[in-house]
Design a protein around this motif. Structure first.
Motif, PDB file in Angstrom:
ATOM      1  N   GLU A  95       0.855  -1.190   0.000  1.00 49.00           N
ATOM      2  CA  GLU A  95       0.000   0.000   0.000  1.00 49.00           C
ATOM      3  C   GLU A  95       0.884   1.230   0.000  1.00 49.00           C
ATOM      4  OE1 GLU A  95      -2.566   0.039   3.423  1.00 49.00           O
ATOM      5  OE2 GLU A  95      -2.556   2.235   3.514  1.00 49.00           O
ATOM      6  N   SER A  96       0.547   2.207  -0.833  1.00 52.97           N
ATOM      7  CA  SER A  96       1.303   3.454  -0.891  1.00 52.97           C
ATOM      8  C   SER A  96       0.371   4.605  -1.225  1.00 52.97           C
ATOM      9  CB  SER A  96       2.396   3.362  -1.972  1.00 52.97           C
ATOM     10  OG  SER A  96       3.007   4.639  -2.162  1.00 52.97           O
ATOM     11  N   ASP A  97       0.676   5.789  -0.677  1.00 54.70           N
ATOM     12  CA  ASP A  97      -0.116   6.984  -1.020  1.00 54.70           C
ATOM     13  C   ASP A  97       0.657   7.899  -1.966  1.00 54.70           C
ATOM     14  OD1 ASP A  97       1.802   8.021   0.657  1.00 54.70           O
ATOM     15  OD2 ASP A  97       0.380   8.949   2.070  1.00 54.70           O
ATOM     16  N   ARG A  98       1.577   7.331  -2.720  1.00 47.27           N
ATOM     17  CA  ARG A  98       2.406   8.141  -3.632  1.00 47.27           C
ATOM     18  C   ARG A  98       1.582   8.844  -4.700  1.00 47.27           C
ATOM     19  NH1 ARG A  98       6.294   3.615  -6.068  1.00 47.27           N
ATOM     20  NH2 ARG A  98       6.422   3.160  -3.827  1.00 47.27           N
ATOM     21  N   SER A  99       0.389   8.365  -4.990  1.00 49.70           N
ATOM     22  CA  SER A  99      -0.455   9.028  -5.995  1.00 49.70           C
ATOM     23  C   SER A  99      -1.410  10.035  -5.366  1.00 49.70           C
ATOM     24  CB  SER A  99      -1.270   7.978  -6.760  1.00 49.70           C
ATOM     25  OG  SER A  99      -2.171   7.310  -5.884  1.00 49.70           O
ATOM     26  N   GLY A 100      -1.342  10.186  -4.022  1.00 49.03           N
ATOM     27  CA  GLY A 100      -2.210  11.137  -3.340  1.00 49.03           C
ATOM     28  C   GLY A 100      -3.201  10.478  -2.407  1.00 49.03           C
ATOM     29  N   THR A 101      -3.612   9.258  -2.708  1.00 49.65           N
ATOM     30  CA  THR A 101      -4.483   8.487  -1.823  1.00 49.65           C
ATOM     31  C   THR A 101      -3.918   7.073  -1.725  1.00 49.65           C
ATOM     32  OG1 THR A 101      -5.900   7.781  -3.660  1.00 49.65           O
ATOM     33  CG2 THR A 101      -6.558   9.777  -2.467  1.00 49.65           C
ATOM     34  N   PRO A 102      -4.207   6.348  -0.659  1.00 50.69           N
ATOM     35  CA  PRO A 102      -3.698   4.980  -0.538  1.00 50.69           C
ATOM     36  C   PRO A 102      -4.202   4.089  -1.677  1.00 50.69           C
ATOM     37  CG  PRO A 102      -4.458   5.783   1.591  1.00 50.69           C
ATOM     38  CD  PRO A 102      -4.900   6.796   0.571  1.00 50.69           C
ATOM     39  N   GLN A 103      -3.257   3.464  -2.372  1.00 47.71           N
ATOM     40  CA  GLN A 103      -3.575   2.564  -3.482  1.00 47.71           C
ATOM     41  C   GLN A 103      -2.649   1.343  -3.387  1.00 47.71           C
ATOM     42  OE1 GLN A 103      -6.112   3.087  -5.556  1.00 47.71           O
ATOM     43  NE2 GLN A 103      -6.591   5.152  -4.788  1.00 47.71           N
ATOM     44  N   LEU A 104      -2.900   0.351  -4.224  1.00 45.14           N
ATOM     45  CA  LEU A 104      -2.125  -0.890  -4.202  1.00 45.14           C
ATOM     46  C   LEU A 104      -1.112  -0.904  -5.344  1.00 45.14           C
ATOM     47  CD1 LEU A 104      -4.940  -3.509  -3.477  1.00 45.14           C
ATOM     48  CD2 LEU A 104      -3.695  -2.014  -1.886  1.00 45.14           C
ATOM     49  N   TYR A 105       0.095  -1.359  -5.025  1.00 45.15           N
ATOM     50  CA  TYR A 105       1.189  -1.425  -6.002  1.00 45.15           C
ATOM     51  C   TYR A 105       1.876  -2.781  -5.901  1.00 45.15           C
ATOM     52  CZ  TYR A 105       0.703   3.657  -6.404  1.00 45.15           C
ATOM     53  OH  TYR A 105       0.221   4.922  -6.626  1.00 45.15           O
ATOM     54  N   ILE A 106       2.494  -3.198  -6.988  1.00 46.48           N
ATOM     55  CA  ILE A 106       3.300  -4.418  -7.019  1.00 46.48           C
ATOM     56  C   ILE A 106       4.679  -4.074  -7.553  1.00 46.48           C
ATOM     57  CG2 ILE A 106       3.613  -6.625  -8.224  1.00 46.48           C
ATOM     58  CD1 ILE A 106       0.633  -7.105  -8.004  1.00 46.48           C
ATOM     59  N   MET A 107       5.694  -4.618  -6.893  1.00 45.26           N
ATOM     60  CA  MET A 107       7.073  -4.439  -7.370  1.00 45.26           C
ATOM     61  C   MET A 107       7.836  -5.743  -7.168  1.00 45.26           C
ATOM     62  SD  MET A 107       8.913  -2.246  -4.337  1.00 45.26           S
ATOM     63  CE  MET A 107       8.988  -2.872  -2.661  1.00 45.26           C
ATOM     64  N   SER A 108       9.025  -5.796  -7.733  1.00 47.29           N
ATOM     65  CA  SER A 108       9.895  -6.951  -7.533  1.00 47.29           C
ATOM     66  C   SER A 108      10.248  -7.096  -6.053  1.00 47.29           C
ATOM     67  CB  SER A 108      11.170  -6.785  -8.359  1.00 47.29           C
ATOM     68  OG  SER A 108      12.142  -7.738  -7.960  1.00 47.29           O
ATOM     69  N   ALA A 109      10.478  -8.321  -5.603  1.00 47.74           N
ATOM     70  CA  ALA A 109      10.834  -8.542  -4.194  1.00 47.74           C
ATOM     71  C   ALA A 109      12.155  -7.876  -3.834  1.00 47.74           C
ATOM     72  CB  ALA A 109      10.911 -10.039  -3.906  1.00 47.74           C
ATOM     73  N   GLY A 110      12.959  -7.535  -4.823  1.00 52.39           N
ATOM     74  CA  GLY A 110      14.219  -6.852  -4.554  1.00 52.39           C
ATOM     75  C   GLY A 110      14.101  -5.345  -4.620  1.00 52.39           C
ATOM     76  N   GLY A 111      12.878  -4.813  -4.816  1.00 50.57           N
ATOM     77  CA  GLY A 111      12.673  -3.372  -4.943  1.00 50.57           C
ATOM     78  C   GLY A 111      12.660  -2.947  -6.398  1.00 50.57           C
ATOM     79  N   GLY A 112      12.673  -1.648  -6.623  1.00 53.41           N
ATOM     80  CA  GLY A 112      12.647  -1.143  -7.992  1.00 53.41           C
ATOM     81  C   GLY A 112      11.314  -0.508  -8.323  1.00 53.41           C
ATOM     82  N   GLU A 113      11.090  -0.320  -9.609  1.00 51.80           N
ATOM     83  CA  GLU A 113       9.870   0.359 -10.063  1.00 51.80           C
ATOM     84  C   GLU A 113       8.633  -0.443  -9.702  1.00 51.80           C
ATOM     85  OE1 GLU A 113       8.008   2.286 -14.192  1.00 51.80           O
ATOM     86  OE2 GLU A 113       9.991   1.334 -14.168  1.00 51.80           O
ATOM     87  N   ALA A 114       7.604   0.263  -9.237  1.00 47.15           N
ATOM     88  CA  ALA A 114       6.353  -0.380  -8.854  1.00 47.15           C
ATOM     89  C   ALA A 114       5.258   0.002  -9.835  1.00 47.15           C
ATOM     90  CB  ALA A 114       5.956   0.025  -7.445  1.00 47.15           C
ATOM     91  N   ARG A 115       4.328  -0.913 -10.057  1.00 42.72           N
ATOM     92  CA  ARG A 115       3.174  -0.622 -10.918  1.00 42.72           C
ATOM     93  C   ARG A 115       1.909  -0.617 -10.074  1.00 42.72           C
ATOM     94  NH1 ARG A 115       0.640  -5.602 -12.247  1.00 42.72           N
ATOM     95  NH2 ARG A 115       1.942  -7.407 -11.712  1.00 42.72           N
ATOM     96  N   ARG A 116       1.079   0.377 -10.300  1.00 42.28           N
ATOM     97  CA  ARG A 116      -0.184   0.500  -9.569  1.00 42.28           C
ATOM     98  C   ARG A 116      -1.192  -0.487 -10.139  1.00 42.28           C
ATOM     99  NH1 ARG A 116      -3.555   6.200  -8.850  1.00 42.28           N
ATOM    100  NH2 ARG A 116      -5.560   5.269  -8.199  1.00 42.28           N
ATOM    101  N   ILE A 117      -1.942  -1.162  -9.247  1.00 45.82           N
ATOM    102  CA  ILE A 117      -2.952  -2.122  -9.726  1.00 45.82           C
ATOM    103  C   ILE A 117      -4.372  -1.742  -9.315  1.00 45.82           C
ATOM    104  CG2 ILE A 117      -1.297  -4.019  -9.760  1.00 45.82           C
ATOM    105  CD1 ILE A 117      -2.698  -5.091  -7.202  1.00 45.82           C
ATOM    106  N   SER A 118      -4.552  -0.795  -8.391  1.00 47.09           N
ATOM    107  CA  SER A 118      -5.919  -0.406  -7.985  1.00 47.09           C
ATOM    108  C   SER A 118      -6.271   0.936  -8.621  1.00 47.09           C
ATOM    109  CB  SER A 118      -6.012  -0.307  -6.462  1.00 47.09           C
ATOM    110  OG  SER A 118      -5.125   0.666  -5.958  1.00 47.09           O
ATOM    111  N   PHE A 119      -7.425   0.982  -9.290  1.00 43.38           N
ATOM    112  CA  PHE A 119      -7.832   2.206  -9.979  1.00 43.38           C
ATOM    113  C   PHE A 119      -9.289   2.558  -9.742  1.00 43.38           C
ATOM    114  CE2 PHE A 119      -4.123   0.765 -12.313  1.00 43.38           C
ATOM    115  CZ  PHE A 119      -3.389   1.939 -12.446  1.00 43.38           C
ATOM    116  N   GLY A 120      -9.954   1.802  -8.853  1.00 46.59           N
ATOM    117  CA  GLY A 120     -11.354   2.108  -8.584  1.00 46.59           C
ATOM    118  C   GLY A 120     -11.498   3.324  -7.685  1.00 46.59           C
TER     119      GLY A 120
END
Length: 437
Positions: free
Chosen positions: A309-334
């Motif tokens: 969970e991250s609020d990097r887009s302004g509100t708490p949303q769900l993201y997935i990234m590699s287990a080693g870190g790096g760029e994350a992709r947002r998966i929740s858009f509702g």
């Protein structure tokens, strides 16, 4: 802390191919009409054994009824009476009352105080056994586990899915008024039985999480005044604090599938990021560096990715990234705010908490964010955890007002069969164990 079964043996009988039998429940889309089954008391040649046989049959029935996929035919409707485990089944009598599955069993004790239970499962309308008969051996106080294991076999042979009855749940037991609530760790069978407490209530505890093998629990405690992560051995209740830097707060821990690594949130200088730690060495690695709040991490079953969970887009949303870190992709858009994501043990879904239009929901979505489905709605639902087979979700529901209390509920992934899990006190933050060995 728990009685393990001493042995499980299969009889030398042919196993029917499950896909070839007429008994089959497809649970993906939900079941409108539960499958009727009969489970007479397990037979025994002693008075103590007869009581045990009643108790075992009762727990099997409760397990299966509780799924919403099965419906027990009460013993008062039975035409045939099972008086011997070896007697031929009178299929016509069971067909007459529309029993589609029949479970029979026998139970006895030996000189060492052990329980020996045998059972068979029948497909009544085809007039055949469904799989091989089995024998289970355990100690006297392990009879409920025997019953759960039988129910797991019935569930598995008819649905084709793994069971979840022989499992445990660690949770936060809550007592006292809402503004002075005492919290301690409890552990219980999945159905609320056999409650034991792992900590006292002198310090606030939060968010316990089972290890992949169910022998350890991670949790957050405020006993030092700051949130710190502890790892507790379930068998002997021994515990130790995981090392973190001074003047930091660490919380929201979760094991990696390898059981040796922990991912967690750490707050330092007003910023919260995700870290991993090798439990053995205490060495930590920072995974995120964003100025936002990153928390509630959960590994994919293969350990290669993390949903968080991250609020990097302004509100708490769900993201997935590699287990080693790096760029994350947002998966929740509702519409709304998303949090507390948990990756399904099957790998196909992510369960989450959603807040939208003043209501809280437990929902699931595919790992690419598609096919979002909300399974519940209430004043406050949060903190989902998956059953070992990835078909049922348990979560916390809290009622409104000064007298509001937290309770545990479960729901299947179709949104059917919502029910409360009985607990002796208020309860929150459940974490479901894997199946026991």
């Amino acid at each position: 802390m728990m009685t393990l079964l001493a042995a499980l043996t299969l009889w030398a009988m042919p196993v029917l191919a499950q896909g070839n039998g007429p008994l089959r429940i497809e649970i993906t889309e939900g079941v409108i009409e539960p499958l009727p089954f009969a489970v007479p008391d397990f037979v025994s040649d002693s008075a103590a054994g007869q009581e045990l046989g009643r108790n075992i049959a009762s727990v099997i029935a409760a397990d299966l009824n509780g799924t919403g996929l099965f419906r027990q035919i009460p013993s008062s409707a039975h035409i045939s009476r099972i008086t011997s485990f070896e007697s031929p089944v009178q299929y016509a009598d069971w067909r007459a009352i529309n029993a589609q599955a029949l479970i029979t069993g026998a139970v006895s004790t030996d000189g060492a105080g052990r329980i020996i239970a045998k059972f068979r499962i029948y497909d009544v309308f085809s007039g055949q056994e469904l799989g091989a008969g089995q024998q289970l051996v355990g100690t006297q106080d392990g009879w409920r586990r025997i019953a759960h294991k039988v129910a797991d076999q019935v569930y598995s042979r008819i649905t084709g899915e793994g069971g979840y009855f022989d499992s445990r749940v660690v949770f936060v037991a809550e007592s006292g008024p809402k503004d002075q609530r005492a919290k301690r760790l409890g552990i219980m069978d999945y159905d609320g039985a056999n409650v034991q407490y792992l900590t006292d209530s002198t310090s606030i505890v939060l968010a316990p999480r089972f290890s992949p093998t169910g022998d350890r629990v991670l949790y957050t405690s405020y006993e030092t005044g700051f949130p710190r992560i502890y790892v507790l051995d379930v068998a002997n209740v021994g515990r130790r604090e995981l090392p973190t830097q001074d003047a930091t707060m660490s919380f929201a821990p979760r094991f990696a599938p390898n059981g040796r690594t922990v991912v967690y949130s750490l707050t330092q200088g007003g910023n919260t990021d995700l870290y991993t730690m090798d439990i053995g060495s205490g060495a930590s690695t920072r995974l995120t560096t964003a100025p936002s709040i990153e928390t509630a991490p959960s590994y994919s079953p293969d350990g290669s990715q993390i949903v968080f969970e991250s609020d990097r887009s302004g509100t708490p949303q769900l993201y997935i990234m590699s287990a080693g870190g790096g760029e994350a992709r947002r998966i929740s858009f509702g519409e709304g705010r998303y949090g507390t994501p948990v990756w399904s043990p099957r790998g196909d879904l992510v369960a989450f908490t959603k807040q939208s239009k003043g209501r809280f929901h437990i929902g699931v979505m595919r790992t690419d964010g598609s096919e979002e489905r909300l399974l519940t709605a209430s004043f406050l639902d949060e903190g989902p955890t998956w059953a070992p087979n990835g078909r049922v979700i348990m979560f916390t529901r809290e009622t409104q007002g000064e007298q509001g209390q937290a309770s545990l509920y479960s729901v299947d992934i179709t949104g059917r069969n919502l029910k409360q899990v009985p607990t002796n006190t208020g309860a929150s933050d459940p974490s479901w164990s894997p199946l026991q060995n």
